[in-house]
Design a protein around this motif. Structure first.
Motif, PDB file in Angstrom:
ATOM      1  N   GLY A 146     -87.231 -60.194 -49.619  1.00 62.76           N
ATOM      2  CA  GLY A 146     -87.968 -60.248 -48.592  1.00 62.76           C
ATOM      3  C   GLY A 146     -89.223 -59.816 -49.638  1.00 62.76           C
ATOM      4  N   PHE A 147     -89.504 -60.048 -51.033  1.00 70.92           N
ATOM      5  CA  PHE A 147     -90.418 -60.190 -51.943  1.00 70.92           C
ATOM      6  C   PHE A 147     -91.799 -60.807 -51.284  1.00 70.92           C
ATOM      7  CE2 PHE A 147     -87.941 -57.592 -54.351  1.00 70.92           C
ATOM      8  CZ  PHE A 147     -88.159 -56.032 -55.620  1.00 70.92           C
ATOM      9  N   LYS A 148     -91.871 -60.907 -51.594  1.00 67.54           N
ATOM     10  CA  LYS A 148     -93.735 -61.896 -51.527  1.00 67.54           C
ATOM     11  C   LYS A 148     -94.526 -61.823 -52.151  1.00 67.54           C
ATOM     12  CE  LYS A 148     -92.766 -61.332 -46.399  1.00 67.54           C
ATOM     13  NZ  LYS A 148     -91.519 -62.168 -46.724  1.00 67.54           N
ATOM     14  N   LYS A 149     -94.904 -62.866 -52.788  1.00 65.73           N
ATOM     15  CA  LYS A 149     -95.885 -64.279 -53.274  1.00 65.73           C
ATOM     16  C   LYS A 149     -97.299 -62.898 -52.791  1.00 65.73           C
ATOM     17  CE  LYS A 149     -97.672 -67.783 -54.065  1.00 65.73           C
ATOM     18  NZ  LYS A 149     -97.206 -69.163 -54.310  1.00 65.73           N
ATOM     19  N   LYS A 153    -101.554 -65.149 -61.816  1.00 68.14           N
ATOM     20  CA  LYS A 153    -101.956 -64.960 -63.123  1.00 68.14           C
ATOM     21  C   LYS A 153    -101.604 -66.098 -64.087  1.00 68.14           C
ATOM     22  CE  LYS A 153     -99.753 -60.646 -62.836  1.00 68.14           C
ATOM     23  NZ  LYS A 153     -98.970 -59.573 -64.097  1.00 68.14           N
ATOM     24  N   LYS A 154    -103.298 -67.070 -63.525  1.00 70.94           N
ATOM     25  CA  LYS A 154    -103.461 -67.958 -64.005  1.00 70.94           C
ATOM     26  C   LYS A 154    -102.575 -68.224 -66.374  1.00 70.94           C
ATOM     27  CE  LYS A 154    -105.521 -71.449 -63.094  1.00 70.94           C
ATOM     28  NZ  LYS A 154    -104.493 -71.990 -62.389  1.00 70.94           N
ATOM     29  N   ASP A 155    -102.414 -68.936 -66.481  1.00 70.41           N
ATOM     30  CA  ASP A 155    -102.314 -69.169 -67.736  1.00 70.41           C
ATOM     31  C   ASP A 155    -102.172 -68.267 -68.950  1.00 70.41           C
ATOM     32  OD1 ASP A 155    -102.812 -71.829 -67.792  1.00 70.41           O
ATOM     33  OD2 ASP A 155    -105.236 -71.288 -68.947  1.00 70.41           O
ATOM     34  N   TRP A 156    -101.259 -66.639 -67.653  1.00 73.88           N
ATOM     35  CA  TRP A 156    -100.791 -66.023 -68.572  1.00 73.88           C
ATOM     36  C   TRP A 156     -99.717 -65.212 -69.804  1.00 73.88           C
ATOM     37  CZ3 TRP A 156    -103.314 -61.760 -66.676  1.00 73.88           C
ATOM     38  CH2 TRP A 156    -103.582 -60.620 -66.837  1.00 73.88           C
ATOM     39  N   ILE A 157     -98.781 -66.397 -69.963  1.00 74.82           N
ATOM     40  CA  ILE A 157     -97.578 -66.428 -70.810  1.00 74.82           C
ATOM     41  C   ILE A 157     -97.757 -67.292 -71.481  1.00 74.82           C
ATOM     42  CG2 ILE A 157     -95.140 -66.594 -71.188  1.00 74.82           C
ATOM     43  CD1 ILE A 157     -95.882 -64.392 -69.610  1.00 74.82           C
ATOM     44  N   PHE A 158     -98.126 -67.894 -73.205  1.00 73.73           N
ATOM     45  CA  PHE A 158     -98.381 -68.816 -73.866  1.00 73.73           C
ATOM     46  C   PHE A 158     -96.867 -68.787 -74.775  1.00 73.73           C
ATOM     47  CE2 PHE A 158     -99.672 -70.912 -77.867  1.00 73.73           C
ATOM     48  CZ  PHE A 158    -100.553 -71.435 -77.539  1.00 73.73           C
ATOM     49  N   ILE A 159     -96.307 -69.568 -74.403  1.00 72.10           N
ATOM     50  CA  ILE A 159     -95.188 -69.895 -75.048  1.00 72.10           C
ATOM     51  C   ILE A 159     -95.250 -71.508 -75.114  1.00 72.10           C
ATOM     52  CG2 ILE A 159     -94.315 -70.160 -72.978  1.00 72.10           C
ATOM     53  CD1 ILE A 159     -91.583 -68.953 -74.181  1.00 72.10           C
ATOM     54  N   ASN A 160     -94.745 -71.821 -76.416  1.00 69.51           N
ATOM     55  CA  ASN A 160     -94.012 -73.361 -77.302  1.00 69.51           C
ATOM     56  C   ASN A 160     -95.717 -74.014 -77.292  1.00 69.51           C
ATOM     57  OD1 ASN A 160     -91.469 -72.424 -77.595  1.00 69.51           O
ATOM     58  ND2 ASN A 160     -91.074 -73.362 -75.071  1.00 69.51           N
ATOM     59  N   GLY A 161     -96.704 -73.143 -77.091  1.00 69.89           N
ATOM     60  CA  GLY A 161     -97.678 -73.966 -77.849  1.00 69.89           C
ATOM     61  C   GLY A 161     -98.433 -74.408 -76.023  1.00 69.89           C
ATOM     62  N   LYS A 162     -97.702 -74.161 -74.681  1.00 66.72           N
ATOM     63  CA  LYS A 162     -98.299 -74.130 -74.220  1.00 66.72           C
ATOM     64  C   LYS A 162     -98.595 -72.677 -73.259  1.00 66.72           C
ATOM     65  CE  LYS A 162     -95.957 -78.552 -73.134  1.00 66.72           C
ATOM     66  NZ  LYS A 162     -95.956 -79.372 -71.851  1.00 66.72           N
ATOM     67  N   PHE A 163     -99.073 -72.604 -72.116  1.00 70.31           N
ATOM     68  CA  PHE A 163     -99.519 -72.020 -71.398  1.00 70.31           C
ATOM     69  C   PHE A 163     -98.808 -71.487 -69.975  1.00 70.31           C
ATOM     70  CE2 PHE A 163    -103.258 -71.307 -73.914  1.00 70.31           C
ATOM     71  CZ  PHE A 163    -103.530 -69.652 -74.221  1.00 70.31           C
ATOM     72  N   LYS A 164     -98.552 -70.503 -69.235  1.00 66.81           N
ATOM     73  CA  LYS A 164     -97.635 -70.823 -67.643  1.00 66.81           C
ATOM     74  C   LYS A 164     -98.569 -69.930 -67.463  1.00 66.81           C
ATOM     75  CE  LYS A 164     -92.688 -71.984 -69.668  1.00 66.81           C
ATOM     76  NZ  LYS A 164     -91.684 -71.472 -69.134  1.00 66.81           N
ATOM     77  N   ASN A 165     -98.505 -70.667 -66.117  1.00 67.69           N
ATOM     78  CA  ASN A 165     -99.466 -69.219 -65.187  1.00 67.69           C
ATOM     79  C   ASN A 165     -97.568 -68.513 -64.270  1.00 67.69           C
ATOM     80  OD1 ASN A 165    -101.224 -70.670 -64.867  1.00 67.69           O
ATOM     81  ND2 ASN A 165    -100.292 -72.152 -62.397  1.00 67.69           N
ATOM     82  N   GLU A 166     -98.386 -66.823 -64.174  1.00 69.86           N
ATOM     83  CA  GLU A 166     -96.707 -66.334 -64.136  1.00 69.86           C
ATOM     84  C   GLU A 166     -97.503 -65.787 -62.106  1.00 69.86           C
ATOM     85  OE1 GLU A 166     -95.389 -63.305 -66.511  1.00 69.86           O
ATOM     86  OE2 GLU A 166     -96.913 -61.709 -65.568  1.00 69.86           O
ATOM     87  N   LEU A 167     -96.361 -65.639 -61.503  1.00 70.80           N
ATOM     88  CA  LEU A 167     -96.225 -65.159 -60.146  1.00 70.80           C
ATOM     89  C   LEU A 167     -96.592 -63.961 -60.355  1.00 70.80           C
ATOM     90  CD1 LEU A 167     -94.767 -67.978 -58.574  1.00 70.80           C
ATOM     91  CD2 LEU A 167     -97.299 -67.884 -58.408  1.00 70.80           C
ATOM     92  N   LEU A 168     -97.237 -63.006 -58.649  1.00 69.89           N
ATOM     93  CA  LEU A 168     -96.960 -61.298 -58.410  1.00 69.89           C
ATOM     94  C   LEU A 168     -96.088 -61.321 -57.211  1.00 69.89           C
ATOM     95  CD1 LEU A 168     -96.948 -58.594 -59.098  1.00 69.89           C
ATOM     96  CD2 LEU A 168     -99.302 -58.704 -58.467  1.00 69.89           C
ATOM     97  N   TYR A 169     -95.066 -60.827 -57.438  1.00 70.66           N
ATOM     98  CA  TYR A 169     -94.157 -60.639 -56.029  1.00 70.66           C
ATOM     99  C   TYR A 169     -94.732 -59.023 -55.551  1.00 70.66           C
ATOM    100  CZ  TYR A 169     -92.644 -65.002 -55.390  1.00 70.66           C
ATOM    101  OH  TYR A 169     -92.797 -66.646 -54.996  1.00 70.66           O
ATOM    102  N   GLN A 170     -94.244 -58.738 -54.601  1.00 73.02           N
ATOM    103  CA  GLN A 170     -93.752 -57.480 -53.793  1.00 73.02           C
ATOM    104  C   GLN A 170     -93.025 -56.912 -53.070  1.00 73.02           C
ATOM    105  OE1 GLN A 170     -97.792 -56.281 -52.896  1.00 73.02           O
ATOM    106  NE2 GLN A 170     -97.998 -54.355 -53.912  1.00 73.02           N
ATOM    107  N   LEU A 171     -93.105 -55.819 -53.139  1.00 75.91           N
ATOM    108  CA  LEU A 171     -91.816 -55.822 -52.036  1.00 75.91           C
ATOM    109  C   LEU A 171     -92.215 -54.363 -51.274  1.00 75.91           C
ATOM    110  CD1 LEU A 171     -88.965 -55.860 -49.945  1.00 75.91           C
ATOM    111  CD2 LEU A 171     -88.020 -54.997 -51.662  1.00 75.91           C
ATOM    112  N   ILE A 172     -92.878 -54.049 -50.561  1.00 81.23           N
ATOM    113  CA  ILE A 172     -93.347 -52.561 -49.498  1.00 81.23           C
ATOM    114  C   ILE A 172     -92.150 -52.296 -48.210  1.00 81.23           C
ATOM    115  CG2 ILE A 172     -95.092 -51.334 -48.245  1.00 81.23           C
ATOM    116  CD1 ILE A 172     -97.288 -53.800 -49.869  1.00 81.23           C
ATOM    117  N   ASN A 173     -92.054 -50.677 -49.007  1.00 88.35           N
ATOM    118  CA  ASN A 173     -90.514 -50.058 -48.148  1.00 88.35           C
ATOM    119  C   ASN A 173     -91.883 -49.439 -47.047  1.00 88.35           C
ATOM    120  OD1 ASN A 173     -88.168 -48.913 -46.953  1.00 88.35           O
ATOM    121  ND2 ASN A 173     -88.417 -47.725 -48.755  1.00 88.35           N
ATOM    122  N   ASP A 174     -91.624 -49.941 -45.966  1.00 86.79           N
ATOM    123  CA  ASP A 174     -92.376 -49.792 -44.472  1.00 86.79           C
ATOM    124  C   ASP A 174     -91.782 -48.620 -43.733  1.00 86.79           C
ATOM    125  OD1 ASP A 174     -94.647 -51.647 -45.096  1.00 86.79           O
ATOM    126  OD2 ASP A 174     -93.480 -53.027 -43.895  1.00 86.79           O
TER     127      ASP A 174
END
Length: 174
Positions: A146-149, A153-174
């Motif tokens: 049930g986590f929602k995107k 975060k654009k170009d958030w992680i730099f690894i092996n000479g390249k940037f990767k985007n990172e997604l933020l997921y959230q689960l809220i307990n209603d």
């Protein structure tokens, strides 16, 4: 029923006996990009960490648990709550399953157990996860529960000479 016990796994506090497993995981460079690590850890440093692991989540602002098979007590991975904010009732969550234990359902079971624990015992309102855009298995795992995107975060992680985007997921307990 015990809170941190599932059908096939248990989640438990780290002990000094887990030093070798923790040393292997923490020094595996393939995990460094997701754990913001840039150098190896010594056994001495990890032993000191384990000796102080008795602090509860309110002191340490994190909870790191070992995932072990119920029948064999073999260590299969780690699951964490981090960046714990009691006032705002939130924490980040991360999970790592050792390569030889992937695709056995351990991650799903561990995540389900820890989500339940976080919402019922820690009274959290929300849990968030940071997942690189190319980590399809983790995205599927968190979406299954049930986590929602909610962000990118654009170009958030730099690894092996390249940037990767990172997604933020959230689960809220209603």
């Amino acid at each position: 029923m015990k809170t941190l016990t599932g059908k096939h796994i248990n989640l438990r506090a780290l002990e000094l006996a887990d030093l070798t497993f923790l040393y292997t995981i923490e020094n595996d460079e393939s995990y460094w990009s997701v754990s913001n690590t840039q150098k190896p850890f010594s056994k001495f440093l990890l032993q000191q960490y384990l000796e102080n692991a008795h602090q509860d989540i309110y002191q340490a602002k994190q909870l790191r648990l070992l995932i072990e098979e119920s029948k064999t007590t073999n260590s299969v991975g780690l699951i964490d709550l981090f960046d714990y904010e009691p006032k705002h009732r939130r924490a980040g969550i991360g999970i790592l399953i050792s390569p030889n234990n992937e695709n056995k359902g351990y991650a799903s079971e561990a995540l389900e157990i820890l989500i339940n624990y976080a919402f019922t015992h820690l009274d959290l309102h929300q849990i968030h996860a940071n997942i690189t855009e190319d980590n399809i298995k983790s995205i599927a795992l968190f979406e299954k529960f049930g986590f929602k995107k909610i962000g990118l975060k654009k170009d958030w992680i730099f690894i092996n000479g390249k940037f990767k985007n990172e997604l933020l997921y959230q689960l809220i307990n209603d």
